[in-house]
Every structure is written in structure tokens, then in C-alpha cells.
Motif scaffolding. Structure first.
Motif, mmCIF file in Angstrom:
data_model
loop_
_atom_site.group_PDB
_atom_site.id
_atom_site.type_symbol
_atom_site.label_atom_id
_atom_site.label_comp_id
_atom_site.label_asym_id
_atom_site.label_seq_id
_atom_site.Cartn_x
_atom_site.Cartn_y
_atom_site.Cartn_z
ATOM 1 N N LYS A 44 63.031 76.758 -59.642
ATOM 2 C CA LYS A 44 64.088 77.486 -60.346
ATOM 3 C C LYS A 44 63.511 78.628 -61.184
ATOM 4 N N THR A 45 62.323 78.406 -61.755
ATOM 5 C CA THR A 45 61.670 79.450 -62.551
ATOM 6 C C THR A 45 61.256 80.622 -61.676
ATOM 7 N N ILE A 46 60.700 80.312 -60.506
ATOM 8 C CA ILE A 46 60.310 81.375 -59.566
ATOM 9 C C ILE A 46 61.534 82.163 -59.122
ATOM 10 N N GLN A 47 62.629 81.466 -58.849
ATOM 11 C CA GLN A 47 63.863 82.139 -58.433
ATOM 12 C C GLN A 47 64.422 82.994 -59.571
ATOM 13 N N PHE A 48 64.303 82.500 -60.799
ATOM 14 C CA PHE A 48 64.754 83.280 -61.947
ATOM 15 C C PHE A 48 63.994 84.597 -62.057
ATOM 16 N N PHE A 49 62.678 84.548 -61.875
ATOM 17 C CA PHE A 49 61.889 85.778 -61.983
ATOM 18 C C PHE A 49 62.195 86.752 -60.850
ATOM 19 N N PHE A 251 62.167 89.111 -74.839
ATOM 20 C CA PHE A 251 62.384 88.456 -73.550
ATOM 21 C C PHE A 251 62.149 86.949 -73.651
ATOM 22 N N VAL A 252 61.020 86.572 -74.223
ATOM 23 C CA VAL A 252 60.688 85.153 -74.346
ATOM 24 C C VAL A 252 61.669 84.461 -75.280
ATOM 25 N N GLY A 253 61.991 85.119 -76.408
ATOM 26 C CA GLY A 253 62.889 84.510 -77.383
ATOM 27 C C GLY A 253 64.262 84.204 -76.807
ATOM 28 N N VAL A 254 64.827 85.138 -76.052
ATOM 29 C CA VAL A 254 66.140 84.931 -75.439
ATOM 30 C C VAL A 254 66.115 83.743 -74.493
ATOM 31 N N HIS A 255 65.046 83.639 -73.705
ATOM 32 C CA HIS A 255 65.005 82.570 -72.697
ATOM 33 C C HIS A 255 64.608 81.221 -73.294
ATOM 34 N N VAL A 256 63.855 81.231 -74.382
ATOM 35 C CA VAL A 256 63.599 79.974 -75.105
ATOM 36 C C VAL A 256 64.909 79.464 -75.702
ATOM 37 N N TYR A 257 65.696 80.373 -76.254
ATOM 38 C CA TYR A 257 67.005 79.993 -76.809
ATOM 39 C C TYR A 257 67.889 79.394 -75.718
ATOM 40 N N ILE A 258 67.911 80.014 -74.538
ATOM 41 C CA ILE A 258 68.713 79.501 -73.417
ATOM 42 C C ILE A 258 68.242 78.103 -73.025
ATOM 43 N N PHE A 259 66.905 77.916 -72.995
ATOM 44 C CA PHE A 259 66.336 76.623 -72.597
ATOM 45 C C PHE A 259 66.668 75.547 -73.633
ATOM 46 N N PRO A 265 74.854 80.006 -67.171
ATOM 47 C CA PRO A 265 75.717 81.192 -67.085
ATOM 48 C C PRO A 265 77.087 80.936 -66.479
ATOM 49 N N ASP A 266 77.226 79.886 -65.688
ATOM 50 C CA ASP A 266 78.527 79.587 -65.089
ATOM 51 C C ASP A 266 79.474 78.881 -66.053
ATOM 52 N N HIS A 267 78.950 78.472 -67.225
ATOM 53 C CA HIS A 267 79.793 77.729 -68.166
ATOM 54 C C HIS A 267 79.763 78.288 -69.590
ATOM 55 N N PHE A 268 78.707 79.006 -69.953
ATOM 56 C CA PHE A 268 78.617 79.640 -71.265
ATOM 57 C C PHE A 268 78.739 81.154 -71.079
ATOM 58 N N LEU A 269 79.939 81.557 -70.677
ATOM 59 C CA LEU A 269 80.137 82.923 -70.201
ATOM 60 C C LEU A 269 79.945 83.983 -71.277
ATOM 61 N N PHE A 270 80.430 83.751 -72.482
ATOM 62 C CA PHE A 270 80.403 84.813 -73.490
ATOM 63 C C PHE A 270 78.979 85.284 -73.764
ATOM 64 N N PHE A 271 78.071 84.362 -73.945
ATOM 65 C CA PHE A 271 76.681 84.734 -74.223
ATOM 66 C C PHE A 271 76.100 85.552 -73.074
ATOM 67 N N PHE A 272 76.298 85.077 -71.843
ATOM 68 C CA PHE A 272 75.704 85.765 -70.698
ATOM 69 C C PHE A 272 76.452 87.053 -70.356
ATOM 70 N N ASN A 273 77.751 87.087 -70.550
ATOM 71 C CA ASN A 273 78.518 88.293 -70.249
ATOM 72 C C ASN A 273 78.220 89.429 -71.224
ATOM 73 N N VAL A 274 78.180 89.104 -72.503
ATOM 74 C CA VAL A 274 78.131 90.151 -73.525
ATOM 75 C C VAL A 274 76.711 90.454 -73.997
ATOM 76 N N TYR A 275 75.880 89.421 -74.146
ATOM 77 C CA TYR A 275 74.576 89.623 -74.769
ATOM 78 C C TYR A 275 73.400 89.610 -73.786
ATOM 79 N N TYR A 276 73.396 88.668 -72.884
ATOM 80 C CA TYR A 276 72.191 88.375 -72.124
ATOM 81 C C TYR A 276 71.678 89.563 -71.308
#
Length: 381
Positions: A44-49, A251-259, A265-276
Motif C-alpha cells: 500500500k505504501t508503494i502504491q501511495f508513492f 509532507f511527512v507531518g501530513v501523512h503521520v497525522y493521517i496514519f 479518503p473515502d470516508h473522511f472527505l473534508f480533510f482530503f477534499n479541502v486540505y490534503y
């Protein structure tokens, strides 16, 4: 091709960005080929990158094209004729490969007896994902439509606003850049508030991340970087390491927060739509002062520059033509680990061989024609 790899005007750091982006995408697609159903964190990490590789392309393209438009402005070349010349040069770089691969993909539909997608005509006008998700055909073309509309909209706005305000200059360029960025963010906000309940089998990536009207800003962050690099050159160079560090931290901070928050992203739309998406593009932008000033060469320069030159061809052939053809012909799930490794080697080998052929015998001759004195005389006549 030797002359183009040795071109002294090439910036090695930007070739590194381009090569890194396409290699991340290839690695991501490799996992889709070999481990299509895997839920492994590593996979999943490789696919994310791989998705980050596309964002790298967006910001890089905006940085390069934004720089070209700034030179047009500085040289007082802002008439519609000048922008038409800009589009013609850009389209000679992008459209021939696109339409060739599109036709090959249509041919593969008949070879593999696959259903022809509805509204196929939209692919010929880059409308397949303009305001809605596109069909599962030539899926990698989603990013190309975003870039094409970004290159089209910017000069049109510069021209029209130049007529209204009776002048053009760096502040008009900055205004257009910020207008497009804010508009895309606004459209994503509207998308977010319009969804009261998440539909069944909803895909945030297909419904928003890969749709033109929501993603134009990703290219225009590159425009913003070009603006800073051109008009504030000393600061761009002086603070390159500080900027790079801030980009990495963001970059790292945003993804540590997500982790930590286990955000999907399919369920926490506001964060991913507006900020991410904006945060990712800004973090990439912040690394560009370092990459754009990296001109040292070494033993890796030739292979990195070659991969960079082939990157557009690699992007076009690796998935729909090579990967999907392998999936049609080989039952990957039935293979042993060693055989899967052989398929993976075949995938990479076929991708690079086809990319070499496409670049050397189709793409590069067109580039040479575009850069020829004969073409320059023709478009300026």
C-alpha cells in the motif's frame, strides 16, 4: 539522442524529479500487476508513492510551463498570436504521443474483445474526466487532461485579463495563478458540501482526485514556484535547503497525522477534499528551490537524463498497453513466486523497450521538428 541528453540547458535536478516521478509510478503499477489483492502495508505504501509521482509531474510541468509564460510576459509577447504559438509548440510535444497511444488502446479493445466504453469520443477532446470520473479505459490519461486544460486556461486568462486591465506583467501572472488555485479549492469545497451521504462503492480518487475541475491547482502550484524562482531568484537560491526541509516536514507531518488518525479518503472527505491535495502540492513546491539549482553531474547523469527524456513515453505505455496486456494473457494469481518475478522483469523490460522505440522513432523526431528553424519560421509568419 546523444545531443539532447548532453544539452547544457537541461537542469539535472529537474531531470531527477522527472525520473523519480516515473519510477515511483512504475513501482506502484508493479505491485498492481503482481499483488493485485494485497493489503500489505508495504504494498500500500508503494502504491501511495505512485500517486505522489503524478503530483511530482503536475508541479514540475507547472514550473516549466509557468517559466515559459513568464518569459512571454517579460518579452511583451502576450497577444493571442503569441499564445497560439505557445499552444502549438506545447501540443506538438504532447498530442502526437497521446493520440497514437489512444488509437493503440482502442485497437487493443478489439484484440482482447473488450467492451468499448461509452462516450469514447470524449477521449479525443480531453473531456473524459473534465467534471466527472472517467471510465476504466486508458485510465492513465486522467492526468494528461488536467495538464492540457491547465496549459489552455492560463494563457486565455492572461490574455483576457490583459485586455481588461490594459496591461500584463508579473502581478497579472500571479493573479491568474492564485485565481486558478483558489477556484480549484473552492470547487473541492462545493464537492464536499454536496455529498450528504457517501454513495455505495464511492471512490474519492476517481470522483475527485482524478477530475480536471478539482485538480487544476496542482499544476498552478508549479506556476507559483516559477513566479518565485524568476522574480525572487536570490531568495530562491539562498533558502533552498530551508525550503526543502520545510517541504519534507510538511509532507511527512501530513501523512503521520493521517496514519495516527487512521484517515481514509473515502470516508473522511473534508480533510482530503479541502486540505490534503493542496498540502501535498505545497510540500512538493517547497523542494523545487533545491532541485532546480542542482546542476552537478556524475555517473548517474546519463541514465537519469535518459529516463527523464523517456518519462512521457513510459507513462503512456506502461499501464494500459503493457500491464493490462499481461493481465489479459497471464493468470498472475496462479503463478509461483519465481514466475511472478519473471513476469515483473518482463513488464519492466517491455515498458522500457516500447518507450525507447516510441521516443526514438516518434516522439523525438517531432521534438526536433518543433525546435527546427523551419517550424519557427512557419509559426511566426
Amino acid at each position: 539522442m546523444k545531443s539532447i541528453t548532453a544539452n547544457k540547458q537541461r537542469i539535472f535536478g529537474l531531470d531527477v524529479v522527472r525520473a523519480l516521478a516515473i519510477l515511483l509510478i512504475l513501482c506502484s503499477h508493479s505491485t498492481i500487476l503482481i499483488f493485485p489483492e494485497s493489503e500489505s502495508i508495504l504494498i500500500k505504501t508503494i502504491q501511495f508513492f505512485g500517486t505522489i509521482g503524478v503530483d511530482l509531474f503536475f508541479v514540475l510541468s507547472g514550473f516549466l510551463i509557468g517559466g515559459i509564460l513568464i518569459k512571454h510576459i517579460e518579452n511583451k509577447q502576450t497577444s493571442f498570436k503569441h499564445f497560439t504559438e505557445f499552444w502549438m509548440r506545447r501540443w506538438l510535444r504532447t498530442l502526437p504521443n497521446y493520440y497514437l497511444i489512444l488509437l493503440i488502446n482502442i485497437g487493443l479493445l478489439f484484440v482482447f474483445n473488450t467492451q468499448i466504453p461509452k462516450q469514447l469520443y470524449k477521449y479525443f477532446f480531453f473531456l473524459q474526466n473534465f467534471s466527472n470520473k472517467q471510465s476504466d479505459f486508458f485510465t492513465e490519461s486522467w492526468s494528461l487532461t488536467i495538464e492540457e486544460f491547465a496549459y489552455l486556461i492560463g494563457p486565455i486568462l492572461l490574455f483576457l485579463l490583459g485586455l481588461i486591465f490594459k496591461k500584463s506583467g508579473k502581478w497579472l501572472f500571479l493573479g491568474v495563478t492564485l485565481l486558478v488555485i483558489s477556484s480549484a479549492i473552492f470547487y473541492r469545497f462545493i464537492f464536499d458540501v454536496s455529498i450528504t451521504t457517501i454513495p455505495h462503492q464511492f471512490s474519492w480518487s476517481k470522483s475527485l482526485r482524478k477530475v480536471v475541475v478539482y485538480r487544476l491547482d496542482s499544476v498552478y502550484y508549479g506556476f507559483l514556484a516559477a513566479f518565485i524562482a524568476f522574480y525572487y531568484t536570490s531568495a530562491w537560491k539562498r533558502y533552498k535547503w530551508l525550503s526543502f526541509g520545510l517541504g519534507v516536514v510538511l509532507f511527512v507531518g501530513v501523512h503521520v497525522y493521517i496514519f495516527i488518525k487512521s484517515l481514509d479518503p473515502d470516508h473522511f472527505l473534508f480533510f482530503f477534499n479541502v486540505y490534503y491535495l493542496s498540502a501535498v502540492s505545497i510540500s512538493i513546491l517547497l523542494t523545487f528551490p533545491l532541485f532546480s539549482n542542482w546542476r552537478s553531474s556524475g555517473i548517474l547523469q546519463k541514465p537519469i537524463t535518459t529516463i527523464s527524456l523517456w518519462s512521457y513515453s513510459i507513462y503512456l505505455v506502461n499501464y494500459s498497453i503493457v500491464l493490462l496486456s499481461i493481465q489479459h494473457c497471464v493468470a498472475i494469481s496462479d503463478l509461483t513466486t519465481l514466475t511472478k518475478l519473471g513476469v515483473l522483469v518482463g513488464y519492466w523490460s517491455a515498458t522500457f523497450v516500447l518507450s525507447y522505440l516510441l521516443f526514438s522513432f516518434f516522439e523525438y523526431p517531432i521534438i526536433k521538428f518543433r525546435d527546427s528553424a523551419r517550424f519557427k519560421r512557419w509559426i511566426t509568419s
